[in-house]
Motif scaffolding. Structure first.
Motif, PDB file in Angstrom:
ATOM      1  N   ASP A  10      23.473  45.765  33.600  1.00  0.00           N
ATOM      2  CA  ASP A  10      22.557  46.254  34.661  1.00  0.00           C
ATOM      3  C   ASP A  10      21.831  44.901  35.136  1.00  0.00           C
ATOM      4  N   SER A  11      22.420  44.208  36.203  1.00  0.00           N
ATOM      5  CA  SER A  11      22.140  43.002  36.955  1.00  0.00           C
ATOM      6  C   SER A  11      20.581  43.061  37.405  1.00  0.00           C
ATOM      7  N   ARG A  12      20.182  44.324  37.863  1.00  0.00           N
ATOM      8  CA  ARG A  12      18.812  44.579  38.578  1.00  0.00           C
ATOM      9  C   ARG A  12      17.693  44.460  37.506  1.00  0.00           C
ATOM     10  N   ARG A  13      17.914  44.768  36.316  1.00  0.00           N
ATOM     11  CA  ARG A  13      16.656  44.901  35.307  1.00  0.00           C
ATOM     12  C   ARG A  13      16.391  43.497  34.797  1.00  0.00           C
ATOM     13  N   ARG A  14      15.034  43.081  35.077  1.00  0.00           N
ATOM     14  CA  ARG A  14      14.545  41.583  34.948  1.00  0.00           C
ATOM     15  C   ARG A  14      14.078  41.799  33.729  1.00  0.00           C
ATOM     16  N   PRO A  15      14.481  40.631  32.860  1.00  0.00           N
ATOM     17  CA  PRO A  15      13.794  40.538  31.689  1.00  0.00           C
ATOM     18  C   PRO A  15      12.720  39.637  31.497  1.00  0.00           C
ATOM     19  N   LEU A  16      12.256  39.607  30.265  1.00  0.00           N
ATOM     20  CA  LEU A  16      11.075  38.878  29.892  1.00  0.00           C
ATOM     21  C   LEU A  16      11.216  38.454  28.223  1.00  0.00           C
ATOM     22  N   LEU A  17      11.463  37.111  27.904  1.00  0.00           N
ATOM     23  CA  LEU A  17      11.754  36.918  26.482  1.00  0.00           C
ATOM     24  C   LEU A  17      10.558  36.433  25.860  1.00  0.00           C
ATOM     25  N   VAL A  18       9.893  37.041  24.751  1.00  0.00           N
ATOM     26  CA  VAL A  18       8.696  36.783  23.958  1.00  0.00           C
ATOM     27  C   VAL A  18       9.266  36.015  22.739  1.00  0.00           C
ATOM     28  N   VAL A  19       8.988  34.680  22.511  1.00  0.00           N
ATOM     29  CA  VAL A  19       9.328  34.018  21.339  1.00  0.00           C
ATOM     30  C   VAL A  19       8.146  33.741  20.519  1.00  0.00           C
ATOM     31  N   VAL A  20       8.231  34.368  19.289  1.00  0.00           N
ATOM     32  CA  VAL A  20       7.108  34.298  18.295  1.00  0.00           C
ATOM     33  C   VAL A  20       7.572  33.320  16.949  1.00  0.00           C
ATOM     34  N   THR A  21       6.979  31.960  16.896  1.00  0.00           N
ATOM     35  CA  THR A  21       7.554  30.850  16.131  1.00  0.00           C
ATOM     36  C   THR A  21       6.705  30.062  15.627  1.00  0.00           C
ATOM     37  N   ASP A  22       6.568  29.481  14.453  1.00  0.00           N
ATOM     38  CA  ASP A  22       6.049  28.246  14.222  1.00  0.00           C
ATOM     39  C   ASP A  22       6.764  26.877  14.523  1.00  0.00           C
ATOM     40  N   GLY A  23       7.984  27.022  15.109  1.00  0.00           N
ATOM     41  CA  GLY A  23       8.674  25.868  15.566  1.00  0.00           C
ATOM     42  C   GLY A  23       9.212  25.015  14.529  1.00  0.00           C
ATOM     43  N   ARG A  24       8.768  25.224  13.408  1.00  0.00           N
ATOM     44  CA  ARG A  24       9.497  24.304  12.389  1.00  0.00           C
ATOM     45  C   ARG A  24      11.015  24.853  11.926  1.00  0.00           C
ATOM     46  N   ALA A  25      11.974  24.524  13.023  1.00  0.00           N
ATOM     47  CA  ALA A  25      13.373  24.560  12.766  1.00  0.00           C
ATOM     48  C   ALA A  25      13.857  23.817  11.535  1.00  0.00           C
ATOM     49  N   THR A  26      14.210  24.370  10.571  1.00  0.00           N
ATOM     50  CA  THR A  26      15.105  23.908   9.417  1.00  0.00           C
ATOM     51  C   THR A  26      16.612  23.989   9.405  1.00  0.00           C
TER      52      THR A  26
END
Length: 653
Positions: A564-580
């Protein structure tokens, strides 16, 4: 015409068949909502019922099916003086994509444009009068249409105020709605408006499933012959409906059973008085169906099994169904006090029996057995929000063209009309069309009452309604105690959003990343029950594959965009950013590149910064910049703060 599948030939579904038959006997019960997984013969049973209903006597030529013996004095086609005719009871189906004018009717454009008169063109509600109105996937129907048809079903009349037309006509019908709960729930206010509800599921017994296959294949091989073999059973049921309808006014409802009904509904703590009235009507209909002269305890029990399951749900987290032990205890508690020794014999029988109307010789459906209630894991999901922990309204700035919902502004085929346009619109804008044609009537040689139109005069309506949206959480589930606290807060926020989203027809999804990869633990869904079940299973620990989590979110949103290309999304990223966990060499650089993919797709984003301690690397802020989104800290991660951030990010988008 191809024969339909006989009602009596359906295997099982005793509660469903009984609920439909009781409504056929007493339509004032308020209809039936059938909940169940796909492929469980819901539609087959409903269509089979229509063939059992008695033929209808109508005023010949009346578009509103007035009864010749008692015509509607306010019928738009009245006054009536024509001959009577007889026709079969209708089964009218309301498609999911129906518009309001198709449901309630509208201005008759042909007569308005050719004869210059204002006339009413009836809709599906008038066609369903004195028949069955069937709404498949009622949970996917737009809310304002559900409100309209439920109002008509409750009042027995349809009121139309639109396009300069003011009409009221009779609309008494047996309302049946079917739905698959996996595709989203109805709001509690709408659930309560259905008289009875039934949960259906495919049989797990091998013999029953074998018989289903055998009968279906026999029907497909020879529909007419199969229907003929079951005709005696269907004929017997049809005659019982006629007999029960005739007996209904004389069935007595003793005061002791009235008190039993009131006590039963009070013990289940249902809201309002609609439940009491529905149970009373259904109990009377059940007694008439049995051929009894008065209502007994077993009639009340059968009615309660069908009328109370959907009314005991306080919120979407409550399991559907009715608890058998609670029902039996409530029935025992509602028993009248035994009389004193000089007061004569006791009255009423115990209603603890479960064999209410077992299967009979002539195809009589049973009412025994009830939908399972409150079963399954009783553990509470993490961070279930208290009443104060509620999501605020999320909305997307601007005007979209998304799926119907109740959240953001959108141009659509429903809602209020803004203006007329020569370009893209939804439906004919009558006033705009007439206004465009009016200046040219003299030049076009108009001489009569009709108006002369050209293709270039046609104007479409630009309408503004509401759309639904998709909120996808990408949550860092790595670490130990700190991550569990973080997950608890996030789970609470997601559940709050789900409570709101289930009423506004949003979708909500959840991606978690931990250990060596990411997982879509909650595919985008509108089903609160399915969402809560998944959220209960979340686990934490391990390393932080941030880039993989973002890529999984990117793939999820890309898939949803195709659906469904019409449904607009929102992304909420929850992280401390310490990618390992790197994808190539540098885990942080990999995460920023993945964020760039999301930004390039125009996904509105917000990063919730979970970084703690005296030394902070500031990676969440860099991630937010790469996403072209907003950046907030973990201590703002409450329902109020998260939804506030979401709103800000959407405004920025």
């Amino acid at each position: 015409m191809t024969a339909g599948y006989p009602f009596s030939a359906v295997v099982g579904h005793d509660d469903l068949r009984l609920a439909l038959l009781l409504n056929a006997v007493h339509p004032a019960i308020g209809g039936v909502l059938v909940r169940g997984e796909k492929g469980t013969a819901k539609s087959t049973v409903v269509r089979g019922l229509a063939a059992l209903l008695p033929a209808v006597a109508v005023v010949e030529g009346c578009r509103f099916s007035c009864d010749p013996a008692a015509p509607d004095p306010a019928c738009p086609d009245g006054p009536h003086d024509g001959a009577a005719a007889t026709r079969p009871a209708r089964l009218v189906e309301l498609p999911v994509g129906a518009t309001e004018d198709r449901l309630v009717g509208s201005l008759d454009l042909e007569r308005a444009l050719t004869a210059g008169v204002r006339a009413y063109q009836p809709g599906l509600l008038s066609a369903a009068h004195r028949g069955v109105l069937y709404v498949d996937e009622v949970n996917l129907l737009h809310d304002h249409l559900v409100d309209l048809l439920l109002d008509a079903a409750a009042m027995g009349r349809a009121h139309v105020e639109r396009d300069g037309v003011s009409v009221s006509h009779a609309a008494s019908f047996l309302l049946v709605g079917t739905m698959n709960p996996e595709e989203g729930e109805l709001r509690p206010q709408l659930l309560d408006r259905f008289g009875l509800t039934v949960e259906v599921a495919a049989a797990r017994d091998v013999d029953a499933r074998t018989e289903v296959i055998r009968r279906r294949l026999a029907f497909e091989a020879d529909p007419a012959g199969f229907a003929a073999r079951w005709a005696p059973e269907d004929t017997a049921l049809a005659q019982r409906i006629v007999t029960a309808r005739a007996a209904l006014p004389s069935v007595r409802l003793p005061d002791k059973e009235l008190r039993r009904i009131a006590a039963l509904c009070a013990s289940f703590d249902v809201d309002g008085m609609r439940a009491d009235l529905v149970v009373a009507r259904a109990a009377v209909a059940h007694a008439a169906w049995r051929g009894a002269a008065e209502v007994e305890a077993r009639d009340v029990e059968a009615a309660a099994r069908l009328a109370l399951p959907h009314r005991r749900r306080r919120d979407p987290f409550d399991e559907p169904g009715i608890d058998e032990e609670q029902l039996q205890q409530a029935l025992r508690d509602a028993e009248p006090d035994p009389p004193d020794p000089d007061g004569g014999p006791g009255s009423g029988n115990s209603s603890g029996n479960s064999d209410v109307d077992g299967p009979a010789e002539n195809g009589e459906p049973a009412a025994n057995g009830s939908p399972p209630g409150g079963g399954g894991d009783q553990a509470q999901p993490a961070a279930i929000p208290d009443p104060a922990f509620r999501a605020r309204l999320l909305s997307v700035d601007g005007i979209g063209e998304g799926a119907p919902g109740r959240r953001s502004r959108a141009r659509s085929g429903f809602g209020r009309t803004l203006r007329a346009t020569e370009g893209h619109g939804h439906g004919l804008h009558l006033v705009g069309t007439l206004a465009a044609a009016a200046p040219h009537q003299l030049a076009r040689g108009r001489t009569g009452a009709g108006i002369v139109l050209r293709r270039g005069d046609l104007r479409r309506a630009v309408r503004e309604g509401k759309e639904s949206n998709l909120v996808l959480f990408a949550v860092d589930a790595s670490g130990s105690m700190a991550a569990r606290k973080r997950m608890s807060a996030v789970t609470g926020a997601v559940i709050s959003l789900l409570l709101d989203a289930y009423q506004r027809r949003d979708k909500v999804g959840l991606v978690t990343f931990r250990g060596d990869g990411a997982e879509l633990v909650l595919p985008p869904t509108s089903s609160v029950e399915a969402a809560v079940t998944r959220l209960r299973r979340l686990s934490t620990g391990g390393r932080t594959p941030l880039a993989d989590g973002l890529l999984r979110a990117h793939r999820t949103l890309a898939t949803e965009r195709l659906r469904d290309s019409r449904r607009r999304p929102l992304l909420v990223v929850v992280t401390d950013g310490r990618a390992t966990v790197p994808l190539r060499a540098d885990p942080v650089a990999d995460a920023l590149r993945a964020a760039g993919l999301l930004a390039a797709d125009g996904v509105a984003s917000v990063v919730v910064d979970c970084e703690r301690g005296p030394v902070r690397l500031g990676i969440p802020a860099r991630l937010a910049a790469a996403l072209s989104g907003a950046h907030v800290r973990l201590d703002e991660l409450s329902a109020d703060h998260v939804t506030g951030v979401v709103r800000a990010a959407r405004s920025a988008a």
